[in-house]
Design a protein around this motif. Structure first.
Motif, PDB file in Angstrom:
ATOM      1  N   GLU A 359      -5.843 -12.320 -12.815  1.00  0.00           N
ATOM      2  CA  GLU A 359      -5.947 -11.516 -11.604  1.00  0.00           C
ATOM      3  C   GLU A 359      -4.736 -11.751 -10.709  1.00  0.00           C
ATOM      4  O   GLU A 359      -4.180 -10.815 -10.123  1.00  0.00           O
ATOM      5  CB  GLU A 359      -7.239 -11.862 -10.864  1.00  0.00           C
ATOM      6  N   GLU A 360      -4.295 -13.000 -10.640  1.00  0.00           N
ATOM      7  CA  GLU A 360      -3.153 -13.326  -9.787  1.00  0.00           C
ATOM      8  C   GLU A 360      -1.894 -12.568 -10.205  1.00  0.00           C
ATOM      9  O   GLU A 360      -1.201 -11.969  -9.368  1.00  0.00           O
ATOM     10  CB  GLU A 360      -2.884 -14.834  -9.841  1.00  0.00           C
ATOM     11  N   ASN A 361      -1.589 -12.562 -11.498  1.00  0.00           N
ATOM     12  CA  ASN A 361      -0.365 -11.902 -11.970  1.00  0.00           C
ATOM     13  C   ASN A 361      -0.441 -10.392 -11.790  1.00  0.00           C
ATOM     14  O   ASN A 361       0.509  -9.763 -11.300  1.00  0.00           O
ATOM     15  CB  ASN A 361      -0.125 -12.239 -13.441  1.00  0.00           C
ATOM     16  N   ILE A 362      -1.558  -9.801 -12.172  1.00  0.00           N
ATOM     17  CA  ILE A 362      -1.679  -8.346 -12.094  1.00  0.00           C
ATOM     18  C   ILE A 362      -1.678  -7.872 -10.651  1.00  0.00           C
ATOM     19  O   ILE A 362      -0.987  -6.912 -10.293  1.00  0.00           O
ATOM     20  CB  ILE A 362      -2.941  -7.883 -12.845  1.00  0.00           C
ATOM     21  N   VAL A 363      -2.413  -8.561  -9.806  1.00  0.00           N
ATOM     22  CA  VAL A 363      -2.456  -8.166  -8.400  1.00  0.00           C
ATOM     23  C   VAL A 363      -1.093  -8.359  -7.736  1.00  0.00           C
ATOM     24  O   VAL A 363      -0.724  -7.605  -6.835  1.00  0.00           O
ATOM     25  CB  VAL A 363      -3.557  -8.946  -7.656  1.00  0.00           C
ATOM     26  N   SER A 364      -0.313  -9.335  -8.207  1.00  0.00           N
ATOM     27  CA  SER A 364       1.021  -9.529  -7.631  1.00  0.00           C
ATOM     28  C   SER A 364       1.902  -8.309  -7.883  1.00  0.00           C
ATOM     29  O   SER A 364       2.695  -7.917  -7.012  1.00  0.00           O
ATOM     30  CB  SER A 364       1.678 -10.788  -8.203  1.00  0.00           C
ATOM     31  N   HIS A 365       1.776  -7.685  -9.062  1.00  0.00           N
ATOM     32  CA  HIS A 365       2.526  -6.457  -9.349  1.00  0.00           C
ATOM     33  C   HIS A 365       2.032  -5.305  -8.468  1.00  0.00           C
ATOM     34  O   HIS A 365       2.834  -4.512  -7.958  1.00  0.00           O
ATOM     35  CB  HIS A 365       2.370  -6.078 -10.821  1.00  0.00           C
ATOM     36  N   ILE A 366       0.721  -5.221  -8.316  1.00  0.00           N
ATOM     37  CA  ILE A 366       0.151  -4.164  -7.470  1.00  0.00           C
ATOM     38  C   ILE A 366       0.614  -4.331  -6.028  1.00  0.00           C
ATOM     39  O   ILE A 366       1.062  -3.378  -5.378  1.00  0.00           O
ATOM     40  CB  ILE A 366      -1.388  -4.191  -7.560  1.00  0.00           C
ATOM     41  N   GLN A 367       0.522  -5.562  -5.515  1.00  0.00           N
ATOM     42  CA  GLN A 367       0.888  -5.823  -4.128  1.00  0.00           C
ATOM     43  C   GLN A 367       2.375  -5.588  -3.889  1.00  0.00           C
ATOM     44  O   GLN A 367       2.778  -5.067  -2.835  1.00  0.00           O
ATOM     45  CB  GLN A 367       0.512  -7.261  -3.753  1.00  0.00           C
ATOM     46  N   ASP A 368       3.190  -5.953  -4.862  1.00  0.00           N
ATOM     47  CA  ASP A 368       4.635  -5.770  -4.717  1.00  0.00           C
ATOM     48  C   ASP A 368       4.983  -4.289  -4.567  1.00  0.00           C
ATOM     49  O   ASP A 368       5.793  -3.919  -3.708  1.00  0.00           O
ATOM     50  CB  ASP A 368       5.357  -6.360  -5.937  1.00  0.00           C
ATOM     51  N   ALA A 451     -12.444  10.858  -5.418  1.00  0.00           N
ATOM     52  CA  ALA A 451     -13.018   9.664  -4.812  1.00  0.00           C
ATOM     53  C   ALA A 451     -11.950   8.996  -3.968  1.00  0.00           C
ATOM     54  O   ALA A 451     -10.805   8.831  -4.410  1.00  0.00           O
ATOM     55  CB  ALA A 451     -13.526   8.692  -5.877  1.00  0.00           C
ATOM     56  N   VAL A 452     -12.300   8.619  -2.772  1.00  0.00           N
ATOM     57  CA  VAL A 452     -11.366   7.903  -1.901  1.00  0.00           C
ATOM     58  C   VAL A 452     -11.089   6.530  -2.507  1.00  0.00           C
ATOM     59  O   VAL A 452     -12.009   5.774  -2.809  1.00  0.00           O
ATOM     60  CB  VAL A 452     -11.944   7.758  -0.481  1.00  0.00           C
ATOM     61  N   ASP A 453      -9.816   6.233  -2.716  1.00  0.00           N
ATOM     62  CA  ASP A 453      -9.435   4.984  -3.382  1.00  0.00           C
ATOM     63  C   ASP A 453      -8.728   4.065  -2.393  1.00  0.00           C
ATOM     64  O   ASP A 453      -8.267   4.498  -1.333  1.00  0.00           O
ATOM     65  CB  ASP A 453      -8.531   5.284  -4.575  1.00  0.00           C
ATOM     66  N   SER A 454      -8.617   2.782  -2.771  1.00  0.00           N
ATOM     67  CA  SER A 454      -8.042   1.803  -1.847  1.00  0.00           C
ATOM     68  C   SER A 454      -7.548   0.586  -2.611  1.00  0.00           C
ATOM     69  O   SER A 454      -7.906   0.360  -3.777  1.00  0.00           O
ATOM     70  CB  SER A 454      -9.093   1.358  -0.827  1.00  0.00           C
ATOM     71  N   MET A 455      -6.734  -0.225  -1.924  1.00  0.00           N
ATOM     72  CA  MET A 455      -6.284  -1.492  -2.497  1.00  0.00           C
ATOM     73  C   MET A 455      -7.471  -2.393  -2.804  1.00  0.00           C
ATOM     74  O   MET A 455      -7.493  -3.088  -3.818  1.00  0.00           O
ATOM     75  CB  MET A 455      -5.336  -2.190  -1.530  1.00  0.00           C
ATOM     76  N   GLU A 456      -8.446  -2.407  -1.914  1.00  0.00           N
ATOM     77  CA  GLU A 456      -9.612  -3.278  -2.100  1.00  0.00           C
ATOM     78  C   GLU A 456     -10.328  -2.926  -3.399  1.00  0.00           C
ATOM     79  O   GLU A 456     -10.726  -3.813  -4.161  1.00  0.00           O
ATOM     80  CB  GLU A 456     -10.560  -3.145  -0.911  1.00  0.00           C
ATOM     81  N   ARG A 457     -10.511  -1.622  -3.643  1.00  0.00           N
ATOM     82  CA  ARG A 457     -11.168  -1.196  -4.877  1.00  0.00           C
ATOM     83  C   ARG A 457     -10.362  -1.619  -6.093  1.00  0.00           C
ATOM     84  O   ARG A 457     -10.900  -2.168  -7.068  1.00  0.00           O
ATOM     85  CB  ARG A 457     -11.332   0.328  -4.853  1.00  0.00           C
ATOM     86  N   LEU A 458      -9.061  -1.415  -6.057  1.00  0.00           N
ATOM     87  CA  LEU A 458      -8.208  -1.704  -7.202  1.00  0.00           C
ATOM     88  C   LEU A 458      -8.177  -3.191  -7.517  1.00  0.00           C
ATOM     89  O   LEU A 458      -8.312  -3.603  -8.674  1.00  0.00           O
ATOM     90  CB  LEU A 458      -6.792  -1.177  -6.931  1.00  0.00           C
ATOM     91  N   VAL A 459      -8.017  -4.012  -6.507  1.00  0.00           N
ATOM     92  CA  VAL A 459      -7.969  -5.462  -6.710  1.00  0.00           C
ATOM     93  C   VAL A 459      -9.304  -5.966  -7.257  1.00  0.00           C
ATOM     94  O   VAL A 459      -9.354  -6.784  -8.183  1.00  0.00           O
ATOM     95  CB  VAL A 459      -7.604  -6.179  -5.403  1.00  0.00           C
ATOM     96  N   SER A 460     -10.386  -5.470  -6.695  1.00  0.00           N
ATOM     97  CA  SER A 460     -11.714  -5.863  -7.175  1.00  0.00           C
ATOM     98  C   SER A 460     -11.910  -5.435  -8.626  1.00  0.00           C
ATOM     99  O   SER A 460     -12.470  -6.183  -9.436  1.00  0.00           O
ATOM    100  CB  SER A 460     -12.787  -5.237  -6.289  1.00  0.00           C
ATOM    101  N   TRP A 461     -11.437  -4.227  -8.951  1.00  0.00           N
ATOM    102  CA  TRP A 461     -11.582  -3.707 -10.322  1.00  0.00           C
ATOM    103  C   TRP A 461     -10.879  -4.625 -11.312  1.00  0.00           C
ATOM    104  O   TRP A 461     -11.419  -4.928 -12.382  1.00  0.00           O
ATOM    105  CB  TRP A 461     -11.004  -2.303 -10.386  1.00  0.00           C
ATOM    106  N   VAL A 462      -9.677  -5.061 -10.988  1.00  0.00           N
ATOM    107  CA  VAL A 462      -8.915  -5.929 -11.888  1.00  0.00           C
ATOM    108  C   VAL A 462      -9.685  -7.214 -12.161  1.00  0.00           C
ATOM    109  O   VAL A 462      -9.814  -7.656 -13.312  1.00  0.00           O
ATOM    110  CB  VAL A 462      -7.525  -6.238 -11.293  1.00  0.00           C
ATOM    111  N   GLY A 463     -10.206  -7.831 -11.111  1.00  0.00           N
ATOM    112  CA  GLY A 463     -10.956  -9.065 -11.297  1.00  0.00           C
ATOM    113  C   GLY A 463     -12.178  -8.883 -12.170  1.00  0.00           C
ATOM    114  O   GLY A 463     -12.447  -9.700 -13.066  1.00  0.00           O
ATOM    115  N   GLU A 464     -12.922  -7.799 -11.938  1.00  0.00           N
ATOM    116  CA  GLU A 464     -14.116  -7.543 -12.732  1.00  0.00           C
ATOM    117  C   GLU A 464     -13.769  -7.203 -14.179  1.00  0.00           C
ATOM    118  O   GLU A 464     -14.511  -7.555 -15.100  1.00  0.00           O
ATOM    119  CB  GLU A 464     -14.920  -6.407 -12.101  1.00  0.00           C
TER     120      GLU A 464
END
Length: 533
Positions: A359-368, A451-464
């Motif tokens: 989750e850390e690596n993937i979210v780092s790409h998303i956040q960047d 569907a309204v999308d967001s960073m919160e949804r995406l980050v949560s999706w990656v973890g799950e």
């Protein structure tokens, strides 16, 4: 803005990189993409010219560690609130294959290159005539340079398009469904110059036009190259029948794998598979995968067009992270499923152990990516394109509601306009489940599938999703096995387990009851006996 591939616009492109570098060039613009051309915000390609918009006098542009190109794609990502989810996907795939030798080296072509064999991109902001037009991704195109292929080598083949069993992989080649992007200067069976936008069967030696007295030396060479490339493609198409016959005759697993690995880049097939499962790249089979070879025999695969990953779809909604992805079964994946499931599992373990699939690596790409665009331009984007599906809630038609229970997805039939639906009936339409609230016939379930999308949804999706795949592959069991020896680090601080084997030398995915041989990263090994509780 050009609206499709066939319409070109002539203009100038001014580029300012924010660090003091600026240039202005003549550019030929065209629409880009197949399905996406129907969206309001368009993808476009830009071909940089030296003067007077001449395609004969192009500008070679080098950006960062990319191969140089004269033409680039600008991706709109109209359905994606990140406006670049596909580029994030390429960066993660780059992490996946970082420990592998280049594709061409695996196939016997040793020309050094910085080619990737898949795209990459960075965010940019596009203004048209000084008016904000949108956030885009400046992307490498599917070029010969980025594949490290020569345009006049018949063994250097790159296929793109509808590549499925019925069209190429099982002995029948439908030349109209896919494009031969390389080699170049090819001919059709009827002596026409090959056009990848309207593909026809390649010429071979049986063509009435193969050897003509009027052909000059260049044409003869091109026809010879065409016939050789066609032969290599047809041979690949026949791999399925050859392997099927071997399997049916009871060939040993070791001998079968030897034959299979002569024909396919197995490491690449497995990398593609675990990545496909991680991203839920359901659109990454049949049309959005690239097949290529450097010796005409061993074939490789890489991803393309990653705009429907991490639960996203063409309609902006997201698929639940615990919805399973069907096994790949097109092309050689029937044999991968049968003979390489353990290797696939081990590769997942390896990528998880090295935090590539974390989750850390993937979210780092998303956040960047998100930070490089910034809230200011995201706000402008939403104001400019308010109808983008990722900015809007779903709108159902009369007598229909969205049905959220994903467990019923694979047991539910697609919507049929000829069927009468009664209250409580469920159907699948545009990738989602819908429930009928009152009798309905001939009315599709939804007027706006979004569907309204967001960073919160995406980050949560990656973890799950990672949690789901850990269960799918048994990764938690793997961790327990590696930690089961209480004295692994007692006398060797920092020593790391790199593999577990049984007494015959067969690599295991996890320790088993009985004798296990642990091998460490310092080259040492140790026997560990696990007893039944």
């Amino acid at each position: 803005m050009p609206i499709n591939k066939s319409i070109k616009r002539l203009g100038y492109l001014e580029v300012l990189d924010g660090n003091g570098r600026y240039f202005k060039k003549h550019v030929i613009f065209r629409g880009q993409g197949n399905y996406s051309v129907r969206f309001e915000k368009k993808n476009f390609s830009a071909e940089f010219c030296e003067t007077n918009w001449s395609a004969e006098n192009l500008t070679d542009i080098k950006i960062g560690d990319w191969v140089s190109q004269e033409k680039f794609h600008f991706k709109a990502f109209y359905t994606d609130f990140m406006r670049g989810i596909g580029e994030i996907g390429y960066k993660i795939f780059d992490d996946v294959v970082a420990d592998r030798d280049p594709y061409w080296e695996r196939c016997g072509y040793d020309k050094e290159s910085i080619a990737r064999c898949y795209p990459d991109g960075f965010p940019c902001v596009v203004y048209m005539n000084d008016v904000f037009y949108g956030v885009y991704a400046w992307q490498l195109k599917k070029s010969r340079k980025n594949m490290n292929q020569k345009k006049k080598k018949s063994e250097h083949i790159h296929l793109d398009g509808d590549l499925r069993d019925n069209y190429i992989f099982r002995g029948n080649v439908d030349w109209t469904t896919f494009e031969v992007r390389n080699p170049e200067y090819l001919y059709t069976m009827y002596n026409n110059v090959y056009d990848g936008d309207a593909p026809q069967e390649l010429m071979d030696t049986t063509s009435l036009y193969y050897s003509m007295d009027s052909d000059n030396d260049d044409v003869k060479e091109n026809k010879k190259r065409t016939a050789e490339a066609k032969s290599n493609i047809v041979s690949m198409s026949n791999y399925y029948n050859e392997l099927h016959d071997m399997d049916s005759l009871g060939i040993s697993e070791a001998d079968f794998k030897k034959e299979f690995e002569r024909r396919y880049d197995v490491d690449g097939l497995i990398d593609y598979y675990v990545y496909y499962r991680l991203c839920m790249n359901g659109d990454g089979v049949i049309k959005n995968w690239q097949w290529f070879t450097y010796n005409g025999v061993k074939w490789c695969v890489t991803p393309y067009d990653l705009d429907q990953i991490f639960g996203l779809s063409l309609y902006g909604f997201y698929v639940q992270p615990r919805r399973s992805v069907s096994n790949l079964d097109q092309g050689p994946y029937e044999w991968v499923n049968k003979y390489y499931a353990e290797e696939e599992r081990e590769r997942y373990f390896d990528l998880r152990d090295r935090n590539v699939f974390s989750e850390e690596n993937i979210v780092s790409h998303i956040q960047d990516w998100h930070d490089r665009v910034g809230d200011y331009f995201y706000d402008l984007e939403k104001e400019m394109w308010p109808d983008s599906p990722c900015y809007n809630d779903v709108e159902c038609n009369k007598n229909w509601n969205l049905y959220e229970n994903e467990e019923n997805y694979y047991m539910t039939l697609e919507y049929s306009p000829t069927r009468t639906y009664f209250a409580g009936d469920i159907c699948v339409y545009e990738g989602r489940l819908w429930i009928c609230t009152s009798t309905s016939k001939g009315v599709i379930p939804v007027s706006r599938n979004s569907a309204v999308d967001s960073m919160e949804r995406l980050v949560s999706w990656v973890g799950e999703r990672i949690k789901f795949l850990d269960e799918f592959y048994g990764y938690s069991e793997h961790l327990e096995a590696l930690d089961c020896e209480p004295s692994i680090h007692d006398n060797n601080v920092g020593r790391k387990v790199v593999g577990i084997y049984d007494m015959s030398g067969t690599r295991l995915t996890s320790a088993r009851k009985g004798v296990n041989i642990y091998k460490y990263d310092d080259g040492s090994s140790r026997k560990v006996v696990l007893k039944a509780e």
